[in-house]
Design an enzyme around this catalytic site. Structure first.
Site, mmCIF file in Angstrom:
data_model
loop_
_atom_site.group_PDB
_atom_site.id
_atom_site.type_symbol
_atom_site.label_atom_id
_atom_site.label_comp_id
_atom_site.label_asym_id
_atom_site.label_seq_id
_atom_site.Cartn_x
_atom_site.Cartn_y
_atom_site.Cartn_z
ATOM 1 N N CYS A 79 0.713 1.817 0.814
ATOM 2 C CA CYS A 79 1.067 3.122 0.261
ATOM 3 C C CYS A 79 0.226 4.236 0.898
ATOM 4 O O CYS A 79 0.442 4.579 2.047
ATOM 5 C CB CYS A 79 0.944 3.097 -1.262
ATOM 6 S SG CYS A 79 1.789 4.479 -2.074
ATOM 7 N N HIS A 167 4.295 -1.591 -2.861
ATOM 8 C CA HIS A 167 3.123 -2.284 -3.400
ATOM 9 C C HIS A 167 3.423 -3.778 -3.549
ATOM 10 O O HIS A 167 4.024 -4.206 -4.540
ATOM 11 C CB HIS A 167 2.734 -1.694 -4.763
ATOM 12 C CG HIS A 167 2.136 -0.331 -4.676
ATOM 13 N ND1 HIS A 167 0.784 -0.117 -4.526
ATOM 14 C CD2 HIS A 167 2.713 0.896 -4.683
ATOM 15 C CE1 HIS A 167 0.550 1.191 -4.461
ATOM 16 N NE2 HIS A 167 1.710 1.823 -4.561
ATOM 17 N N GLU A 169 1.414 -6.069 -4.274
ATOM 18 C CA GLU A 169 0.560 -6.680 -5.291
ATOM 19 C C GLU A 169 1.170 -6.651 -6.683
ATOM 20 O O GLU A 169 0.725 -7.376 -7.584
ATOM 21 C CB GLU A 169 -0.810 -5.978 -5.312
ATOM 22 C CG GLU A 169 -0.818 -4.549 -5.839
ATOM 23 C CD GLU A 169 -0.509 -3.490 -4.797
ATOM 24 O OE1 GLU A 169 -0.855 -2.322 -5.023
ATOM 25 O OE2 GLU A 169 0.081 -3.840 -3.758
#
Length: 510
Positions: A79, A167, A169
Site C-alpha cells: 500500500c 493488503h 495480510e
C-alpha cells in the site's frame, strides 16, 4: 542468529497483521519504526514496508532511507510502501478518482511471476487507499491489476523489489498468504524454523544470559500470559524466581484462593498478598477510565516494590506483557501508531523502584503464548482460561468503584462464566465477562416497582485480541442466564448483551 523478516512500520492499522502472517509461516519477524531501522545484519533475509495513514504526496509523510535495502535485500512495499517505491524512483502517485476501500477483485494477476505464482484471476483482495499509482518507472513491470487500479502489483525487473497496492495480510485477501509465502520463503529464502520449541530454547538461553544469578519478582494473575512467563522464567533461573499473586479486590469470585491452588504442584515459589484496601483507597471517587487504570497500575507497582524489598538481591520485575498490550498503550515500536488505552504493565517503572523489567513474551500474540505454554506442558485448564484484564473488575464497573458494586458484579460474572462452562460454550468464546453499568432502570418484581442496576454481558471471539467479533450465543442460553442473574443477584433488575465488534468498540468497555 535466528533468520528473520524486518517490517518497517509507517503507522498502518494492519502492520501487526503482517507480523502475524509472517509468523504463521514459522518465520520470525520484528517490527521497527521506519525512522529507526536496525542494523542490517546477515540474519535479516528480507524487508516489508507497511501501509500508512499518510499520503506519499504529503510534505510531512514518512521518507525512509532505503539506500542500504533497495536492490540489496528482497523488498516488498504494501500500500503506502508500494506508492513510496513508485513515487520516489521515477513514477507518479495521484489522488484516486475512484477510492478503493474494502473488497476488490484482481482482474489480472501474473500467475507465473515469482511473487504472484499460484494466485488466480478474480481472487478477492482488500484495499484501503485514497491515492493511486498513476505511472510506474520504465524498469517496473505490472504483475497484478483490478478493474479500477492498473498497478495493483509491480516488480522492478533488475532487482528483488516489489510493490502491491492491496493488503495481503488481511483475511479478506483470500490469496494473500500465497503471496506472502512466495516472498518470504520463495524469494527471501527464509528458513521456516521459528516454532514454539525454538522460541522456548532461545528465550531460556537469553534469560539466563540477561539475568544471571539475580532474583526476579513476577506478578502472577492466574491467566495465560503471566503463567507462561513464570514457567519460562523458572525454566531459566529456577529458585531465583519469586512469584507474587496480588489480590487487588477486583478479582472474580473466589479467584484469589482458586488461583493460588492452581499453582500448587507446578514447582513455582508463589506468595499471595491481599492488598484490596490499598486499591479501593486509590480508586475512591475516580470515574475516568484512564485515571482508574493509572491508579490501579500505580498501586500494583507500589505493592511489588514493597514485596521486592523482602527478597534479597531482587533486581528484576518480571511481567507477562504481550504484543497487544504494548500496541494499544503506545506504538509497539515507537512509531506513529495511536494510543488506544493504557495497560498497567506497559510503560516502564517509576524512578523510585530500583528494578529492571524483564518481559519474555513482549513480542508474542495471545495464540502464540498458548502454543508456547503447550510446549512447556502447562495445565490445559490454565492455558484455556479466558483473558482477564489486569485492572480486573475495576474497568468493568463504569463510573466509581465500590466494594458493594464489586460484590454484585462478582456474582453476575460467576453466573455468566459458570453458565458458559455448564452449557459447553466456554471454549467457543475467546473472552467473556459482565459490565456494571452506571445507570438504574425501572423494573417490577412481585407486583412491586423496582429501581435497580443494569448489567451488560460481553462475549467475543478472537485470535489475538487485536480484532474481535461478538459471539452469537444461543438465545435460549442468554434468556436462562438473564433470568438467573435477575433472580439471584440482589440489586440487578436488567441484563443486556453487547453485540459490538472490535473495531470500532474495544473488548473491554473501559
Amino acid at each position: 542468529m535466528q533468520e528473520m523478516i524486518l517490517i518497517l512500520d509507517f503507522g498502518s492499522q494492519y502492520t501487526q497483521l503482517i507480523a502475524r502472517r509472517v509468523r504463521e509461516l514459522n518465520v520470525y519477524c520484528e517490527i521497527h519504526p521506519w525512522n529507526k531501522c536496525p542494523e542490517l545484519t546477515s540474519n535479516i533475509k528480507g524487508v516489508i514496508l507497511s501501509g500508512s495513514p499518510f499520503s506519499t504526496r504529503d510534505e510531512n509523510s514518512p521518507k525512509p532511507d532505503l539506500s542500504k535495502i533497495k536492490g540489496k535485500l528482497p523488498l516488498l512495499g504494501v500500500c503506502f510502501g508500494a506508492q513510496y517505491l513508485a513515487q520516489n524512483f521515477g513514477g507518479e502517485v495521484l489522488p484516486s478518482k475512484i477510492r478503493e476501500y474494502g473488497r476488490a477483485n484482481l482482474s489480472f494477476v501474473s500467475s507465473e511471476h515469482e511473487l504472484t505464482k499460484g494466485m488466480t484471476n478474480g481472487s478477492q483482495v482488500w484495499m484501503s487507499h485514497g491515492d493511486t499509482i498513476k505511472k510506474v518507472p520504465v524498469d517496473f513491470e505490472v504483475i497484478a491489476s483490478t478493474g479500477d487500479v492498473e498497478y495493483a502489483g509491480f516488480h522492478i525487473k533488475s532487482e528483488m523489489t516489489y510493490g502491491i497496492q492491496f493488503h495481503p495480510e488481511v483475511y479478506h485477501s483470500t490469496e494473500g498468504q500465497i503471496l506472502l509465502r512466495n516472498f518470504i520463503v520463495g524469494i527471501c529464502k527464509t528458513e521456516q524454523s521459528w516454532t514454539p520449541a525454538s522460541f522456548v530454547e532461545e528465550s531460556v538461553e537469553n534469560l539466563k544470559e540477561k539475568i544471571g544469578s539475580d532474583k526476579v519478582i513476577l506478578g502472577l494473575s492466574g491467566g495465560v500470559d503471566s503463567s507462561v512467563a513464570a514457567v519460562l522464567l523458572h525454566k531459566a533461573i529456577g529458585k531465583n524466581l519469586h512469584c507474587i499473586f496480588v489480590n487487588n479486590g477486583l478479582l472474580r469470585k473466589n479467584e484469589y484462593d482458586s488461583v493460588l491452588d492452581s499453582y500448587k504442584g507446578m514447582g513455582l515459589n508463589v506468595k499471595g498478598v491481599d492488598a484490596s484496601d490499598k486499591f479501593y483507597a486509590a480508586l475512591k471517587g475516580l470515574t475516568d477510565p484512564e485515571l482508574k487504570r493509572k491508579a490501579i497500575g500505580r498501586v500494583f507497582v507500589e505493592v511489588f516494590d514493597e514485596e521486592s524489598k523482602l527478597v534479597e538481591n531482587a533486581k528484576w520485575l518480571g511481567q507477562g506483557t504481550i504484543y497487544p498490550d504494548v500496541i494499544e498503550s503506545v506504538s509497539g515500536t515507537g512509531g506513529p501508531s495511536a494510543t488506544i488505552k493504557s495497560h498497567h504493565n506497559v510503560g516502564g517503572l517509576p524512578d523510585y523502584m530500583k528494578l529492571s523489567v524483564v518481559e519474555p513474551l513482549r513480542l508474542l500474540f495471545k495464540d502464540e503464548v498458548r502454543r508456547i505454554g503447550k510446549t512447556l506442558e502447562i495445565d490445559p485448564k490454565i492455558l484455556g482460561r479466558h483473558p482477564f484484564p489486569g485492572p480486573g473488575l475495576g474497568i468493568r464497573i463504569l463510573g466509581d468503584v465500590t466494594r458493594e458494586k464489586v460484590e454484585i458484579l462478582q456474582e453476575v460474572d460467576y453466573i455468566f462464566i459458570q453458565g458458559l462452562k455448564d452449557d459447553g460454550l466456554y471454549d467457543d468464546v475467546w473472552q467473556a465477562g459482565a459490565i456494571f453499568l452506571p445507570i438504574q432502570s425501572v423494573g417490577v418484581m412481585g407486583d412491586e416497582r423496582t429501581y435497580e442496576n443494569a448489567v451488560a454481558l460481553r462475549a467475543v471471539s478472537s485470535t489475538d485480541g487485536m480484532t474481535a467479533d461478538w459471539c452469537h450465543l444461543p438465545y435460549e442460553f442468554l434468556a436462562k442466564i438473564s433470568n438467573k442473574i435477575i433472580n439471584q443477584v440482589k440489586g440487578i433488575n436488567r441484563v443486556t448483551y453487547d453485540i459490538s465488534s472490535k473495531p470500532p468498540a474495544t473488548i473491554e468497555w473501559e
